[in-house]
Design an enzyme around this catalytic site. Structure first.
Site, PDB file in Angstrom:
ATOM      1  N   HIS E 232       0.904  -1.215  -0.017  1.00  0.00           N
ATOM      2  CA  HIS E 232       0.008   0.080   0.081  1.00  0.00           C
ATOM      3  C   HIS E 232       1.039   1.108   0.098  1.00  0.00           C
ATOM      4  O   HIS E 232       2.356   1.164   0.079  1.00  0.00           O
ATOM      5  CB  HIS E 232      -0.873   0.084   1.143  1.00  0.00           C
ATOM      6  CG  HIS E 232      -0.211  -0.052   2.617  1.00  0.00           C
ATOM      7  ND1 HIS E 232      -0.374  -1.202   3.388  1.00  0.00           N
ATOM      8  CD2 HIS E 232       0.367   0.926   3.122  1.00  0.00           C
ATOM      9  CE1 HIS E 232       0.490  -0.674   4.494  1.00  0.00           C
ATOM     10  NE2 HIS E 232       0.955   0.530   4.283  1.00  0.00           N
ATOM     11  N   ALA E 233       0.215   2.343  -0.184  1.00  0.00           N
ATOM     12  CA  ALA E 233       1.241   3.709  -0.040  1.00  0.00           C
ATOM     13  C   ALA E 233       0.069   4.501   0.774  1.00  0.00           C
ATOM     14  O   ALA E 233      -0.895   4.320   1.196  1.00  0.00           O
ATOM     15  CB  ALA E 233       1.133   4.424  -1.386  1.00  0.00           C
TER      16      ALA E 233
END
Lengths: 318, 318, 318, 318, 318, 318
Positions: E232-233
């Site tokens: 994820h970011a």
């Protein structure tokens, strides 16, 4: 199709005309025009053969196999059903390589059913790829490989119908002694062992236990367990191998017979005389192999190609 | 007491008259009539010495020590305060042995403060028993022992004031080479090493890397970590030692200098020429020591007594 | 002997006159002329005291002990029976050192029965050497050491009659929470833990779970299990300790109470506020200790001397 | 001193008059007035005996020993030289306990040279404390302990001059069978074992291999290796012990003979009939001991005191 | 067949008419009437395509593949020879599911030769399934998987012709420092390390070594080695990762460049600024990952879909 | 082709006439003249069937499969796409076996997509071979196998549409108690556990905790982790299983329900009453399984064939 020397099933398609005498192409098989096929081949149902392909004599290709541009099958190769070749290590749709890496299956080798062969690999003469194996690097002559990724688990015998090399069976109560194997000149040696409270000691007297003068020793260690070493013969040099820690398998091969010996004790050695093809594999992670040699190092003494070895053996009339 | 050559404190008791010149017996010490004491000894407060005891010259016995029947202290021995001797392995009240096992402390040895010495043990020449050690078996010459039970941790140097043998310090970036030690004729060898993906290989060419013709090899392994091996010299035989698995410490001693080398790599060897006293100890549990020798086995070639070794060295005028 | 302020048993020998009021020297004890003894000491039977020795007030020396040149016993020291001091690390008979290494037993420390103290060592204030211990290096204040060689196993309590520090007992079913210890301002924290198929996750929100702003973190690792770390207090800095792998014991000490906490889970922390003496020891070999701190590094913030720490605590009137 | 039945050396001090016939007090020894000594004791040089001490008959106390308030030595005890007793677990100078913990050395036990005995401990009948041992907890009857801290390493035999219990020696090629030991009624059982490619299986038929009806089983596991379990006999209950994982030593004792059996295979059992004193020790860390019992649990069936056991055996006329 | 925009070999069968321009269906291939095929596809010999199938543009399907009801192949997908799809996890003859689980191969992904894809799985954008792999769960975007069962071994690069992500190479002698990677804003940090006899210590000053205020930390541990975490970011949150025990691989990706960093030391960290796609995998069994974060937890801060991440990056004009 | 009861696609080839009613042979499939096919079979595109082949009723053979001489498919078998049979363990081109080893797929079994089946193997009734598996030895009834080489990972349920056996879920805080499972008469037992400083002890009183008189016990150990044991039912004998070290999975099956229990504590048991089919597998390497049984050994008491077991259950009307 009437005057051809080879057979094509009415529901097969053979666009090539460079097809050897006695070769058969069966139903739903498809051979592209550029392919070159030898004599007495058997191309089964649902096989697909591309253009830049060379196939030797007496090759069997079972159903569901494709032979892509860049694949070479030498004489007497067997390709099992649904075995799968490749010619691009990192394929993407509509991205084509300028030139395909060559995959070579050497004479007499067999590819097991549903095996997968990665591109650019050579499968050595008489090697045997197990059913379902995924072969990610080249396989030496006579080796048997299985698993995903494929690892060597044995060596095929030198007989007509290839079987796994027989395993040398050392009796438990064998006294210090020299024991003959089935391979010409190769002997297994139980060396003297003395054990007391302070530990164990094994000894070898040169001339008495070791049958040649020693001009060189070397130690092989830290070998990853999947690795194979050796894979060569010497023209003049004798070798005596002892696995002083851990365990290693040695295959000795005189071109006619092949036998595997497990070295797993510091007082167990094997003598490989000149003109013996030797292989070491199945190294345990802690294995240390001591090799005593009768000559100083000379690169000219090494025979590294198995075909050359076989030819030299034949010339020597042995 | 006036015409004696030795001194007894007014509150000391010396019932023996076989006491050497210059010896002193201090307060609350008690020497029984049968004891034999040499010259220039120092018998401190609260020491007790039984009858069947022989004590050499220049021996120091610090406070709180008892010397029981069956104990022999040779010349120049030091016994630290509260160090305790024994003469019955399984004592029961009112049960007396017909004959007591002999405990011998050889010339120049020291017993540390509050150490305990079990019966029937020999502490070798110049050995050093650490303070608080419990010594359960004999200690070789020059060895340093500590702990409960006591284990060898080093070897005393050959200098006047005894120190631990210096440890040979191998630089990390040393190239294949031969390196001199402080011990006459003893060299440490970095042997060629080739490492690649298939593992590592170390090699020794006889005549080039190994400075003698090899007539014999032996392997030592499964040595309990507390054990010491070697402890002898050869009259004519050269030895070359390589620890091919695990780790071992080798002490080399020419009678004047003593140095310890840690062998822990298959490409690290040590050459022990004839007339070198050699000891191996601190074996790791997986250690395998390869020894190449210049002669076939001959029991007459071994010198197993350190005093004899020292005398031979002296005779050779080296 | 009549007008002296100290007592000597008729069968004791006291050659010194610098002996404090109320001190007693018992039978078969022997004090050499140069020794300096304080008041109210008790020198039991069979004790021997050399010349270059200084002994404080209220010191007890039980039977069978010798106090050698170079040993200093501060006030209130207890020396158990047959405990043995030394003053030469590598003694040889008739070989004397020019100057003896100093061994110092600090105020209030106790040496257990039959313990052995190697030369040149300092035993810290109120430390406790266990019976039979062989002490090979200096012992910090309040530490309890046992074994051969001696290792720290606990810390003495700050009460009148010294006992081992009480062990903080964490209930098994404690929910995420903050729990008070007996040491002023020191709290133990159970932090949130989430475990699912992919593994476990522990979280600490600054300000919520960690009671100060974090200006610094450090990680302590690869600590040999016999080692002690910490052994200091901070003037202004808060610390929060979490053992994220393995296991470690933390001793917190406010000068009045001392308590030991075992950190062995990644979701278990301890908060050490300023002016708390902290010690970490009993590291498992794989221990990794994470420390969150409220201040940047400042050497001036460290109090490294326990006596200074006690004085500062007293000045602060806490 | 002329009309006493006991001897005091002119330079010894005996302030007590409750001393048995034939007892001897030697030079520089000191017995305080309150001490009670039995007959035929031997109190060697430099021994010190306090007031609240009781010593039985035929006790030997070698040089350099102190016997403190609270120590009881029963008949026939041997105390080796410089062995050290204690009576305060956490001694501080000038801090005295109101009452001292009692240390009891039972009849026939021996304390080795320079051993250290912590306070409040009982050393069982005929036990043997090795030289230099530091004893930190009570020692069962007949046990042999060594080391720092002291651990049981064997059991003394029941013969006149005490030796280690003989070790039961199981021949390697013994077939499934029942083998008698030297201990009355105790049998070692090789149970059937079937091993094939799928693993191994060991079987015991109740009534056939197990010589009683089973009313209960229990499993002992997670035992720290230094621990001893068992140390009791049953009045009516039979037990059959099998070490199903790891390794454990079992000592069986009928009051006359004592024998130690190593259980280290899942198909090796030992039958302990009623009125057999049984001990288990030397547990490997992974040991799991299975016990089959002929009766339900009944605390009245247990004999936990070895003296009581010996008396019951005698009453039964066996 | 004359007026169609797509090609069907005379011995192929195409029953569908929803086939895009330029698509080719070769010999012995069979497309059922309900199938939907895009433009410029290549459907090789012996391929079979069922009815409920959607195939995008520029898709290549090599020989011997079947595409079952429920399989979706997005644009630019490559399916190697004999690769096998499934649509029933627990198939039994004559037992049909009411609805088939959907298997989706996202844009640009490749399925290697003879690979097997279990039902209901998504193969992420640009992912690469190795030849012979047996894929038992979904594969994230860009991941490279091999083996049986298939495991992630790397991440494809973001370039035109997909290659493995480059491995960040940390020089051995790098001083404490901040080192730029090829990924925007991502830095690798060698943190201060102090090692002495008591162990090692690594420190990070907030604001100095850690480039943001820390509002949160979390620890990740007990991760099975085959697992992947992260993926994820963050929109606003900075993260700083340190592997304090064991070893973990971190892939950082800014949408244009992708790089893999091995964290294997407690003094080695990586800073992932906001809008960096992060992945952690290849956890050693003992790995403990410490993450410092600049923000308290907020689910809104997470971007968990790689396509969304790419779009946001594009919008930001970076 | 009009008057046949079975269907052949215009581009399929069916040379056999012994084909059952309702069977369908699809495009590019090829059935040789000697093959025997049952009713209602489905032979999909690109399937190839040799001569010496027998296929039962309601068999499904998906695309890309070949059925070689020597293969028998019983009723209701499912063969997934590209699944591959073999009939020569060591194939070489142009070398033919006199007789092919028989491969039998029993009623109701399924072969997953792209699986590989080595020659001479039997796949038991209702067994499930996972997609991509390489099956190197026979598979028991109901077993689920996956991987290369294939290993048992579970057992299919007894319901209509076969699913994996449900796993019995033991709550963590369960008190000593007896808990019912879904399988008739099978109970799981938490046994009493006492833990103290000396270790842990678990007890089972016969009649109280163990619900039958014990006439026999056996221990199973050293089982390789890939092995399965048990695989039988008893007519009259009760069994009680406890895993006293390590971990093992037990499957209990009454012919209608099937449930798996993990035994991993010495105080956790399972009671298998008569007429329960039991299997043990997933042994940890250190597992030791204790089995208490209600009867002496009788081979007549064993039911080793699962079909026979099902019939007996039906006869008993349970």
């Amino acid at each position: 199709m009437s005057n051809k020397d080879f057979f094509v099933h009415p529901q097969g398609i053979c666009e090539s005309v460079t097809v050897g005498k006695g070769t058969k192409v069966w139903a739903f098989a498809h051979v592209l025009p550029g392919a070159v096929l030898g004599e007495e081949c058997n191309i089964c149902d649902n096989v697909f053969i591309e253009n830049k392909v060379t196939i030797g004599n007496r090759v069997t290709i079972k159903c569901g196999v494709q032979v892509w541009d860049g694949v070479v099958l030498e004489d007497d190769v067997f390709v099992g059903p649904n075995a799968t070749f490749t010619n691009d290590l990192f394929p993407r749709s509509k991205v084509h390589l300028g030139e395909y890496p060559q995959t070579r299956i050497c004479s007499g080798a067999s590819i097991g059913a549903n095996a997968t062969i990665l591109p650019g690999i050579t499968i050595g003469r008489n090697a045997m790829v197990g059913a379902g194996a995924v072969v990610t690097r080249s396989v030496p002559p006579n080796a048997v490989v299985v698993g995903n990724p494929a690892r060597i688990t044995g060596y095929a015998d030198a007989g007509e119908k290839q079987k796994a090399a027989t395993l040398f069976d050392l009796k438990k109560d064998e006294k210090p002694s020299v024991i003959n194997t089935e391979v010409t000149g190769v002997t297994v040696h139980r060396l003297p062992l003395v054990t007391d409270l302070r530990g164990s000691l094994s000894v070898g007297e040169i001339g008495q236990h070791i049958p040649f003068d020693v001009q060189r020793y070397f130690l092989v260690f830290d070998v990853p367990s999947a690795e194979t070493r050796g894979e060569h013969a010497h023209r003049e040099c004798h070798q005596f191998l002892i696995c002083v820690a851990g365990k290693v398998a040695v295959v000795a091969d005189d071109g006619k017979h092949r036998q595997e010996v497990i070295l797993d004790k510091p007082n167990l050695g094997i003598h490989l005389p000149p003109m013996t093809w030797g292989i070491q594999y199945k190294y345990s992670t802690d294995a240390v192999l001591l090799v005593l040699a009768s000559h100083h190092y000379s690169s000219a003494d090494y025979i590294r190609n198995y075909d050359e070895f076989l030819q030299l053996i034949k010339q020597q009339g042995t």
